[in-house]
Write an enzyme that holds these catalytic residues in place. Sequence first.
Site, PDB file in Angstrom:
ATOM      1  N   SER A 279    -107.715  87.660   6.612  1.00 12.94           N
ATOM      2  CA  SER A 279    -106.983  86.506   6.079  1.00 12.94           C
ATOM      3  C   SER A 279    -107.920  85.368   5.686  1.00 12.94           C
ATOM      4  CB  SER A 279    -105.946  86.055   7.111  1.00 12.94           C
ATOM      5  OG  SER A 279    -105.035  85.146   6.568  1.00 12.94           O
TER       6      SER A 279
ATOM      7  N   ASP B  73    -105.339  81.759   0.349  1.00  8.60           N
ATOM      8  CA  ASP B  73    -106.417  82.204   1.216  1.00  8.60           C
ATOM      9  C   ASP B  73    -106.830  83.617   0.816  1.00  8.60           C
ATOM     10  OD1 ASP B  73    -104.166  83.499   2.156  1.00  8.60           O
ATOM     11  OD2 ASP B  73    -104.702  83.341   4.269  1.00  8.60           O
TER      12      ASP B  73
ATOM     13  N   ASP C 157    -106.248  86.652   1.696  1.00 13.11           N
ATOM     14  CA  ASP C 157    -105.277  87.738   1.461  1.00 13.11           C
ATOM     15  C   ASP C 157    -103.980  87.223   0.851  1.00 13.11           C
ATOM     16  OD1 ASP C 157    -104.331  86.467   3.762  1.00 13.11           O
ATOM     17  OD2 ASP C 157    -103.631  88.316   4.687  1.00 13.11           O
TER      18      ASP C 157
END
Length: 445
Positions: A99, A242, A244
Amino acid sequence: MKLFGTDGVRGKAGEFLDSFLAMRLAMAAGIYFKDKALTNNILVGKDTRRSGYMIENAIVSGLTSIGYNVIEIGPMPTPAIAFLTEDMRCDAGIMISASHNPYYDNGIKFFDAHGNKLDEQAEAKIEEIYFNDKLIEEARTTKSQIGQAKRIDDVIGRYIVSIKNSFPKELTLKSLRVVLDVAHGASYKVAPTVFKELGADVIVINDKPNGLNINENCGALHPLNLALEVKKFRADVGFAFDGDADRLVVVDEKGDVAHGDSLLGVLALFLKKQGKLKSSVVSTIMSNGALKEFLNKHKITHETCNVGDKYVLEKLKECGGNFGGEQSGHIIFSDYAKTGDGLVAALQFSALMLSEAKSASEILNQVKPYPQLLHNLKISEKKDLSKLAGLDELKKDLEKKGIASLFRYSGTENLIRLLLEAKDIKLLEKEMKTVENFFMKALNA
């Protein structure tokens, strides 16, 4: 050893999360999903980290060794994996991503056949299988029972169609100039494509992933560069994702970075005005008091849950709701996505601007959050907070001074997160020192 944290399994790639762990974890997950298998296919996607190659190959090896077929789709946002797992009738989906973390970290997230993140009970079962040598050994296959793997590169179109369908058909983005910061991450192709196809004048930054630059001074965690670009190009709004693309940060036309709770508040009201808000809005225990006041003012009921978008989803299911999120930028429109989806949230905010013919700053200024201080303190031991001597007295003292507090451990690191909120920032700064000293002594003794 505990594997799962607040969002799947995460750690330094090549150290904690090495190829051996990834392969065995894939085998354990495959054994768990075999009981529910319908198609014998598992979908695997990833973000743009270099270590994704290593972990992807290990996962494929683990799954095929126990007889599963694997569909690899390359770099795609986490919410795309959730959508495509169900859309392609797979037994499960796996996303390789850490992430918002730096490139040297990585993680593995699991989705069931319906595209939902696994609950804690399912994660505990996979963890139990992981440590069971007998089950792992018995699951291995030979000869024609060994699974196959294939890579498919054209599934991006399915996800793009689903995202575009979340945007009102009577609207167009032709009047908007938008700056997108894709964080050298998983949305570097899909985000610009969606906005351009809907007619926006698009400027894209940080869209050259090299495996090592994901989230590096860019994206949702570092929106100040986006703010400069918004002002430079006189854009109407800026959107930062971000690595992902499951979270969103908004920058208004003045270059001001929106508070996550302000974004939640105005989007909740937008849904209510359209008659699309089904029940209570759900946010986490970290949500700002100003959000609660704003929702109450507009007669919108509100519920809280633990930190983590999977807990927001669980609470939404409990109360029959369809909207919630975290101030960090995870925003869930469950009518359109199975998990937090930065692209869906960006399109909904764009629709709000167009529908009300207002600037981003006018809309966001409706919710003025109270000052909050969040400090991350490194600790040597995660002691049970409910048994920590003197903590109750500390909380009561803060409450008497008009300060709301929340103390919780990081799910992936040896950190305690200290959150204080009040109307007076100077009071917060003073009391934060007291709080830090308390935990330094209590947890680093």
